[in-house]
Design a protein around this motif. Structure first.
Motif, PDB file in Angstrom:
ATOM      1  N   ALA A 177       0.082  19.938  -1.951  1.00  0.00           N
ATOM      2  CA  ALA A 177      -1.391  19.328  -1.850  1.00  0.00           C
ATOM      3  C   ALA A 177      -1.105  17.902  -1.878  1.00  0.00           C
ATOM      4  CB  ALA A 177      -1.996  19.799  -3.160  1.00  0.00           C
ATOM      5  N   ASN A 178      -2.037  17.021  -1.105  1.00  0.00           N
ATOM      6  CA  ASN A 178      -1.711  15.691  -0.944  1.00  0.00           C
ATOM      7  C   ASN A 178      -2.583  14.941  -2.196  1.00  0.00           C
ATOM      8  OD1 ASN A 178      -3.241  13.052   0.638  1.00  0.00           O
ATOM      9  ND2 ASN A 178      -1.292  13.298   0.615  1.00  0.00           N
ATOM     10  N   PHE A 179      -1.843  14.132  -2.755  1.00  0.00           N
ATOM     11  CA  PHE A 179      -2.396  13.171  -3.720  1.00  0.00           C
ATOM     12  C   PHE A 179      -2.633  11.971  -3.450  1.00  0.00           C
ATOM     13  CE2 PHE A 179      -0.996  16.928  -5.737  1.00  0.00           C
ATOM     14  CZ  PHE A 179      -1.621  17.294  -6.933  1.00  0.00           C
ATOM     15  N   LYS A 180      -3.552  11.123  -3.444  1.00  0.00           N
ATOM     16  CA  LYS A 180      -3.986  10.059  -3.191  1.00  0.00           C
ATOM     17  C   LYS A 180      -4.741   9.093  -4.061  1.00  0.00           C
ATOM     18  CE  LYS A 180      -4.517  10.427   1.913  1.00  0.00           C
ATOM     19  NZ  LYS A 180      -5.489  10.473   2.950  1.00  0.00           N
ATOM     20  N   TYR A 181      -4.170   7.882  -4.057  1.00  0.00           N
ATOM     21  CA  TYR A 181      -4.767   6.713  -5.094  1.00  0.00           C
ATOM     22  C   TYR A 181      -4.551   5.641  -4.527  1.00  0.00           C
ATOM     23  CZ  TYR A 181      -6.450   4.973  -9.615  1.00  0.00           C
ATOM     24  OH  TYR A 181      -7.179   4.532 -10.512  1.00  0.00           O
ATOM     25  N   SER A 182      -5.513   4.648  -4.546  1.00  0.00           N
ATOM     26  CA  SER A 182      -5.484   3.233  -4.121  1.00  0.00           C
ATOM     27  C   SER A 182      -6.344   2.184  -4.797  1.00  0.00           C
ATOM     28  CB  SER A 182      -5.753   3.379  -2.358  1.00  0.00           C
ATOM     29  OG  SER A 182      -5.908   2.017  -1.977  1.00  0.00           O
ATOM     30  N   ARG A 183      -5.431   1.620  -5.604  1.00  0.00           N
ATOM     31  CA  ARG A 183      -5.844   0.200  -6.395  1.00  0.00           C
ATOM     32  C   ARG A 183      -4.971  -0.780  -6.270  1.00  0.00           C
ATOM     33  NH1 ARG A 183      -9.385   3.703  -6.277  1.00  0.00           N
ATOM     34  NH2 ARG A 183     -10.969   4.490  -7.815  1.00  0.00           N
ATOM     35  N   LYS A 184      -5.531  -1.832  -6.865  1.00  0.00           N
ATOM     36  CA  LYS A 184      -4.708  -3.273  -6.663  1.00  0.00           C
ATOM     37  C   LYS A 184      -3.387  -2.983  -7.068  1.00  0.00           C
ATOM     38  CE  LYS A 184      -8.263  -6.836  -6.960  1.00  0.00           C
ATOM     39  NZ  LYS A 184      -8.671  -8.019  -7.849  1.00  0.00           N
ATOM     40  N   TYR A 185      -3.061  -2.342  -8.196  1.00  0.00           N
ATOM     41  CA  TYR A 185      -1.777  -2.291  -9.087  1.00  0.00           C
ATOM     42  C   TYR A 185      -1.162  -0.851  -8.986  1.00  0.00           C
ATOM     43  CZ  TYR A 185      -3.424  -6.836 -10.311  1.00  0.00           C
ATOM     44  OH  TYR A 185      -3.690  -8.320 -10.269  1.00  0.00           O
ATOM     45  N   LEU A 186      -1.701  -0.004  -8.544  1.00  0.00           N
ATOM     46  CA  LEU A 186      -1.185   1.200  -8.288  1.00  0.00           C
ATOM     47  C   LEU A 186      -1.702   2.202  -7.038  1.00  0.00           C
ATOM     48  CD1 LEU A 186       0.225   3.712  -9.651  1.00  0.00           C
ATOM     49  CD2 LEU A 186      -1.760   4.532 -10.597  1.00  0.00           C
ATOM     50  N   ALA A 187      -0.999   2.435  -6.184  1.00  0.00           N
ATOM     51  CA  ALA A 187      -1.353   3.102  -4.898  1.00  0.00           C
ATOM     52  C   ALA A 187      -0.302   4.176  -4.267  1.00  0.00           C
ATOM     53  CB  ALA A 187      -1.531   2.187  -3.876  1.00  0.00           C
ATOM     54  N   TYR A 188      -0.452   5.227  -4.041  1.00  0.00           N
ATOM     55  CA  TYR A 188       0.250   6.151  -3.503  1.00  0.00           C
ATOM     56  C   TYR A 188      -0.193   7.269  -2.630  1.00  0.00           C
ATOM     57  CZ  TYR A 188      -1.601   8.795  -7.395  1.00  0.00           C
ATOM     58  OH  TYR A 188      -2.368   9.284  -8.273  1.00  0.00           O
ATOM     59  N   ASP A 189       0.390   7.858  -1.698  1.00  0.00           N
ATOM     60  CA  ASP A 189       0.133   8.890  -0.851  1.00  0.00           C
ATOM     61  C   ASP A 189       0.923   9.833  -0.810  1.00  0.00           C
ATOM     62  OD1 ASP A 189      -0.824  10.666   1.084  1.00  0.00           O
ATOM     63  OD2 ASP A 189      -1.583   8.905   2.525  1.00  0.00           O
TER      64      ASP A 189
END
Length: 533
Positions: free
Chosen positions: A342-354
């Motif tokens: 499964a794909n996990f995404k998150y995008s903020r100023k100090y934490l981002a990943y895909d």
């Protein structure tokens, strides 16, 4: 002297008499075993309790330490050094053993030339005890991996004294956590024979109030001391390379399931700075001991934890852990080599990943039987098999009959429905009723398969409210049937019942009966095959 019973004692005045009473009531003659109590500078009357027993039992001995050791490790070592028995049994000062334990242990240890021997545990006052290694019955020569011995690493066992002295195995005083696991694993790895007994209730493990003491913090480096040593011991042992891998994977699975590590890192028990310290030590542990092969041998529940710990990214670990609870079929990107990704995404100023992570452990399933119909030569089963994360995937369903006594499996791939999640199978009895080895119960399963990933469920319990077992009307007068279906209104109202006997089924010149029925305990579908004269 046959056996030394070693009891480390610290402030056990209230319950020590129960422990000692279980020893003075042993069926083994008191001249054949000794009891060494090691008092770790108790501040209560524990020593006085032991001394009161010593007046009437000359096989009970007391060693008084002059300095508190802070744990049971050094008192147990004192007992090892003083032991006169051929074997040494470690008993905690608030537990007790069955009256025949010493006699049974010694008899089996001598017969099997055992280096390590232990028996069935019983939990008292709600204490949880390991059970999986006892499901195999008595094991004169148990295997560490095959028989789940890594889930029994407490020291409540009996060890050959010459064996542990030969290999210099003692309890490590630097190990503040898992010292018993380190000792027992060192014994398991070096032992020629490990014996497990299930025919008697040998050791009673008691739950006491002090087990609910508040959380006490200690540095992660101290926590990992035992576990680093266990992995190193496996790596440097004389075990075969494949067995080392299997044992390492089995221990890691136990470690991630039962240790406090995930609770410390993924809850609010620690401060942010403490968590950073623990994650840093976790990364070191993984870098030193856990390669890709071992990661792939772990359940998917631990993959994201191990992979992100390798990155030493605390915020990502916490966020992905939070997202795990909300994974949907829309996040599933692929199924490959047995893993659902499964794909996990998150995008903020100090934490981002895909990132992608396996989520097998989150895939739940439901099986539902719509219809079961039998005639003289075939049976038909239709229903639905739903898997929560795979509704957008082309899952192939197979029907599987498993012979209960031999474990032989007969697979049927000819699903008459091409729709994912639905199944309909028509099976000739002669496909599994072949010869005398076919006699006995066959249990029925449905299995969904996609690119190496499989999920199997038993059939029958979940079904239409009115569904039992039906027969085709054209065979309603066949000899040997119970639940005959006629055209009379009375019998139609009665409906199908819970079993039907098909008689006869001819296969390779011999006759058989096939009884379709729902099992008593779990109400699942089975077929019972019997030969007829």
């Amino acid at each position: 002297m046959k056996i030394t019973v070693a009891i480390p004692i610290y402030n056990a005045e209230r319950h020590l008499n129960v422990t000692l009473d279980s020893l003075i009531n042993q069926t083994m003659d008191s001249s054949e075993f000794e009891v060494i109590c090691v008092n770790d500078v108790s501040t209560d009357n524990s020593a006085a309790v032991v001394e009161s027993y010593m007046k009437n039992h000359n096989n009970i001995k007391l060693i008084n330490r002059t300095e508190n050791s802070g744990g049971p490790m050094l008192p147990r070592n004192d007992a090892i050094n003083a032991a006169k028995g051929e074997y040494i049994l470690f008993l905690d000062n608030d537990d007790f053993i069955g009256e025949e334990t010493l006699e049974r242990f010694y008899k089996n240890a001598v017969e099997n030339n055992s280096d390590v021997i232990f028996g069935k545990y019983v939990g008292v006052n709600g204490r949880k005890v390991p059970r999986s290694m006892f499901k195999f019955g008595n094991l004169p020569k148990a295997e560490i991996v095959e028989h789940n011995l890594v889930f029994s690493l407490a020291p409540h066992k009996m060890f050959n004294v010459d064996f542990i002295r030969k290999y210099g195995i003692q309890f490590n005083e630097k190990a503040v956590v898992g010292e018993d696991q380190l000792f027992v694993m060192q014994c398991y790895i070096n032992a020629k024979v490990i014996t497990v007994l299930t025919d008697y209730e040998y050791y009673y493990v008691v739950k006491r109030g002090h087990e609910n003491l508040s959380f006490k913090y200690f540095p992660a480096e101290n926590f990992y001391y035992s576990f680093n040593n266990i992995m190193t011991t496996i790596k440097e042992s004389d075990l075969s390379p494949l067995y080392k891998t299997e044992l390492s994977a089995a221990f890691l699975k136990r470690f991630y399931e039962t240790s406090k590590l995930r609770r410390y890192l993924l809850t609010n028990k620690l401060t942010a700075e403490q968590k950073k310290d623990w994650l840093n030590e976790t990364k070191k542990f993984i870098d030193n001991h856990v390669n890709d092969e071992l990661i792939n041998l772990l359940p998917s529940l631990f993959h994201y934890f191990v992979l992100i710990a390798q990155e030493n990214d605390l915020q990502k670990l916490l966020m992905v852990h939070k997202q795990m609870d909300k994974v949907s079929p829309n996040q599933v990107t692929r199924v490959e080599n047995g893993w659902i990704y499964a794909n996990f995404k998150y995008s903020r100023k100090y934490l981002a990943y895909d990132s992608e992570y396996p989520v097998n452990h989150l895939n739940t399933s439901d099986v539902f039987v719509d219809d079961i119909v039998l005639d003289n030569t075939h049976f038909e089963i239709s229903g639905q098999f739903y898997q929560s994360l795979l509704i957008n995937m082309n899952v192939k369903n197979e029907l599987i009959l498993v012979h209960r006594s031999s474990g032989i499996e007969k697979r049927f791939k000819n699903n008459l429905l091409n729709k994912s999640g639905q199944f309909s199978f028509k099976v000739d009895y002669r496909d599994f009723v072949v010869d005398e080895k076919s006699v006995g119960p066959w249990d029925v399963f449905i299995e969904g398969i996609i690119d190496g990933y499989t999920k199997r469920r038993r059939l029958g319990q979940a079904r239409n409210n009115d569904l039992k077992i039906k027969q085709h009307e054209e065979i309603h007068e066949a000899k040997g049937f119970i639940d005959k279906i006629t055209h009379s209104n009375k019998e139609k109202e009665a409906g199908p019942k819970k079993e039907i006997i098909i008689d006869p089924v001819r296969s390779f010149g011999k006759k058989y009966t096939v009884r379709a029925y729902f099992t008593k305990d779990h109400d699942n579908l089975s077929f019972d095959v019997k030969m007829t004269k």
